[in-house]
Design a protein around this motif. Structure first.
Motif: not given
Length: 229
Positions: A145-149, A192-209
């Protein structure tokens, strides 16, 4: 190029993401480090994943050595997509945050959760296998939790974790979080900021595998491969 890895080793996932961003597809060799295979120990006496083996036979062991090596040998050719920026001050911040996730987050969150929920399913009892230790799991769930914060706090003044460009710090954080997310242990409502950031990065092609990874008998959490979670 060969990469000795484990699908749920967060450090291996970081190297896979970095190679994906560089357009490199290595031969993946799954390694169960706890088995202490003699051939693997000849590559790296430490006996931990990941280990990179170049076409010419050069062995590069460990996540820190591998990421530095990839930058030294491929980074300059990436231009603006370089994962370790050329500016010395920016490099310090990337390295600081990469270490935060590769060592602190790993020790407090991703390693205990993966060990208790994944590795112990396959390890013999004499090597530490058996049922998960629930107090360890509860402590790791509390720590995340504090890491996400902290991620959310960083992103209040930056486009990416270490600055205005995506780099190794983002890949390190995402690699560790992805393991925990598969297990359903990320409380995304925490920030919410951490969630939005993770959504951005896991949308990258390199994340698909990584999003295609599954484990027999333990399907991923419903949000794991959902880009709109």
């Amino acid at each position: 190029m060969q990469l000795y890895h484990h699908p749920f080793c967060a450090h291996s996932r970081l190297v896979r993401l970095a190679l994906g961003e560089m357009g490199i597809a290595p031969m993946l060799i799954e390694e169960r480090a706890w088995e202490r295979r003699a051939d693997f120990l000849m590559l790296d006496p430490a006996g931990t994943t990941p280990v990179l083996v170049e076409d010419d036979g050069l062995v590069v062991p460990g996540v820190d050595a591998i990421t530095e090596y990839l930058d030294e040998t491929r980074g300059e050719a990436l231009g603006d997509r370089r994962l370790l920026p050329p500016d010395i001050y920016a490099r310090v911040e990337v390295r600081r945050l990469s270490a935060w996730f590769n060592h602190k987050f790993y020790t407090e969150v991703s390693e205990p959760l993966v060990r208790e929920k994944v590795y112990k399913r396959y390890m013999p009892r004499e090597l530490g296998g058996g049922p998960p230790d629930m107090p360890v799991i509860r402590a790791a769930r509390s720590n995340i939790r504090y890491h996400l914060q902290y991620i959310g706090w960083l992103l209040k003044s930056r486009n990416w974790l270490a600055g205005e460009r995506m780099g190794y710090a983002d890949l390190a954080a995402a690699a560790h979080i992805s393991c925990v997310d598969y297990l359903g242990d990320v409380p995304w409502e925490e920030d919410e900021g951490a969630k939005i950031w993770y959504a951005r990065i896991k949308s990258r092609p390199a994340f698909r595998p990584l999003l295609a990874v599954t484990m027999a008998g333990m399907p991923p959490a419903p949000c794991y491969a959902d880009l709109d979670f």
